[in-house]
Design a protein around this motif. Structure first.
Motif, PDB file in Angstrom:
ATOM      1  N   VAL A 165      59.150 -31.052  18.970  1.00 27.61           N
ATOM      2  CA  VAL A 165      59.442 -32.391  20.139  1.00 27.61           C
ATOM      3  C   VAL A 165      58.032 -31.374  21.147  1.00 27.61           C
ATOM      4  N   SER A 166      56.675 -32.422  21.303  1.00 29.00           N
ATOM      5  CA  SER A 166      56.351 -31.409  22.003  1.00 29.00           C
ATOM      6  C   SER A 166      55.537 -32.597  23.555  1.00 29.00           C
ATOM      7  N   THR A 167      56.561 -33.598  23.881  1.00 27.17           N
ATOM      8  CA  THR A 167      55.446 -34.530  24.749  1.00 27.17           C
ATOM      9  C   THR A 167      56.963 -35.259  25.144  1.00 27.17           C
ATOM     10  N   ILE A 168      57.578 -35.726  26.133  1.00 29.48           N
ATOM     11  CA  ILE A 168      58.301 -36.222  26.518  1.00 29.48           C
ATOM     12  C   ILE A 168      58.028 -37.502  27.540  1.00 29.48           C
ATOM     13  N   TYR A 169      57.821 -38.596  27.350  1.00 25.83           N
ATOM     14  CA  TYR A 169      57.534 -39.802  28.289  1.00 25.83           C
ATOM     15  C   TYR A 169      58.474 -39.774  29.205  1.00 25.83           C
ATOM     16  N   ALA A 174      53.779 -38.462  31.188  1.00 29.97           N
ATOM     17  CA  ALA A 174      54.326 -37.383  29.912  1.00 29.97           C
ATOM     18  C   ALA A 174      53.985 -36.091  30.482  1.00 29.97           C
ATOM     19  N   SER A 175      55.378 -35.351  29.885  1.00 28.91           N
ATOM     20  CA  SER A 175      55.852 -33.869  30.636  1.00 28.91           C
ATOM     21  C   SER A 175      55.770 -33.081  29.083  1.00 28.91           C
ATOM     22  N   ASN A 176      55.653 -32.110  29.338  1.00 30.80           N
ATOM     23  CA  ASN A 176      56.253 -30.610  28.562  1.00 30.80           C
ATOM     24  C   ASN A 176      56.432 -29.821  29.401  1.00 30.80           C
ATOM     25  N   THR A 177      57.231 -29.223  29.179  1.00 28.90           N
ATOM     26  CA  THR A 177      58.041 -28.238  29.663  1.00 28.90           C
ATOM     27  C   THR A 177      58.302 -27.330  28.940  1.00 28.90           C
ATOM     28  N   LEU A 228      66.175 -26.518  29.609  1.00 29.77           N
ATOM     29  CA  LEU A 228      66.411 -27.268  28.369  1.00 29.77           C
ATOM     30  C   LEU A 228      67.528 -28.193  28.843  1.00 29.77           C
ATOM     31  N   MET A 229      69.287 -29.104  29.248  1.00 29.76           N
ATOM     32  CA  MET A 229      69.498 -29.961  29.166  1.00 29.76           C
ATOM     33  C   MET A 229      68.861 -30.273  29.831  1.00 29.76           C
ATOM     34  N   GLN A 230      67.927 -30.585  30.524  1.00 27.39           N
ATOM     35  CA  GLN A 230      66.610 -32.084  31.470  1.00 27.39           C
ATOM     36  C   GLN A 230      66.173 -32.572  30.203  1.00 27.39           C
ATOM     37  N   VAL A 231      65.818 -31.182  28.713  1.00 29.12           N
ATOM     38  CA  VAL A 231      64.790 -31.934  27.913  1.00 29.12           C
ATOM     39  C   VAL A 231      65.769 -32.969  26.617  1.00 29.12           C
ATOM     40  N   GLU A 232      67.175 -32.462  26.620  1.00 29.50           N
ATOM     41  CA  GLU A 232      68.350 -33.205  25.932  1.00 29.50           C
ATOM     42  C   GLU A 232      68.598 -34.254  26.430  1.00 29.50           C
ATOM     43  N   LYS A 233      69.093 -34.449  28.184  1.00 25.22           N
ATOM     44  CA  LYS A 233      69.003 -36.458  28.217  1.00 25.22           C
ATOM     45  C   LYS A 233      68.157 -36.662  27.684  1.00 25.22           C
ATOM     46  N   SER A 234      66.820 -35.799  27.363  1.00 26.21           N
ATOM     47  CA  SER A 234      66.011 -36.879  27.416  1.00 26.21           C
ATOM     48  C   SER A 234      65.094 -37.379  26.189  1.00 26.21           C
TER      49      SER A 234
END
Length: 270
Positions: A165-169, A174-177, A228-234
């Protein structure tokens, strides 16, 4: 970092190329296609640049790209800013693209100079010739040779590739975390496995054409720091139901039909 999707789209040139046989700058004899149709919908990447019979050195780590969208425009990049204009004319073996505009990203001096050089080459009305996957532009003593991106950088297969994963829309953002690249997906044999960035995941994933239908996704139950929990949710939101996808070279995009949850991923062959 959060980037508006319009700005992101300007910085990335992504599209599918059409197949093409031996062709020149002239309309294929006996065919109904125009000069424009030979380049339409294709992206070309530089393989060599010559000036006065000698190699013209590009800035380290850069490459010239030319994209001919289906709406008849020309979009180019020389390593920093995106260069573009309205309808480009390709008749009589000549490329006419006067009045080109350019984005205003901050670049170091060498790349800024290279941007201006490319604008000059394109605005000078170079001649062009297409031979299968190779496009050649000639402007005075400058010869720019480019190769169809689908040949130079073939698409990675959806299955058997590790997609990080490189980007979350989220909506139009677009977000990069930090740590996002710990999340990855692998598709094989009707299943998806990988990580949310925190927990391992697995589930069914049926690939049909340009869509993936996900079944329930199971995960382990470790707790992680909030980012990381926010990344998991997305990630889990993006893996729900039937999701269209597209691949451009080593980039995979999951375009969730809800429009609110999507993923950009970068692939490496396993």
């Amino acid at each position: 970092m959060r980037i508006g999707l319009l700005a992101l789209a300007l910085g990335v040139v992504t599209l599918a190329a059409s197949a093409c046989g031996d062709q020149t700058a002239q309309t294929t004899p006996g065919g109904s296609g125009s000069d424009d149709s030979q380049l339409e919908g294709r992206t070309f990447l530089s393989s060599s640049v010559m000036s006065n019979g000698k190699p013209y050195p590009l800035v380290s780590g850069t490459q010239i790209s030319l994209w001919f969208p289906e709406d008849g425009r020309l979009v180019a990049n020389a390593g920093c800013n995106t260069i573009g204009g309205e309808k480009v004319q390709l008749s009589d073996g000549k490329l006419s693209a006067s009045g080109l505009g350019m984005t205003e990203m901050g670049c170091d001096a060498p790349r800024h100079k290279q941007d201006e050089w490319l604008v000059g080459v394109l605005e000078a009305g170079p001649t062009w010739k297409l031979n299968e996957a190779t496009l050649t532009l000639t402007s005075g003593e400058t010869v720019l040779t480019l190769v169809d991106k689908k040949v130079a950088q073939p698409d990675l297969p959806i299955e058997g590739t590790k997609w990080a994963v490189s980007t979350i829309y989220t909506g139009d953002v677009a977000s990069n975390t930090a740590g996002m690249d710990k999340a990855f997906l692998v598709f094989a044999d009707g299943k998806v496995t990988g990580s949310t960035g925190c927990n391992r995941l697995n589930g069914t994933a049926t690939i049909s054409g340009s869509e993936i239908t996900f079944g329930p996704i199971a995960t382990t139950k470790m707790g992680c720091a909030d980012p990381l929990m926010q990344v998991e949710k997305s990630v889990l939101l993006a893996l729900e139901g039937t999701v269209p996808f597209s691949i451009d070279s080593s980039a995979l995009t999951l375009n969730h039909p809800k429009g609110a949850n999507g993923l950009g991923l970068t692939g490496t062959a396993q």
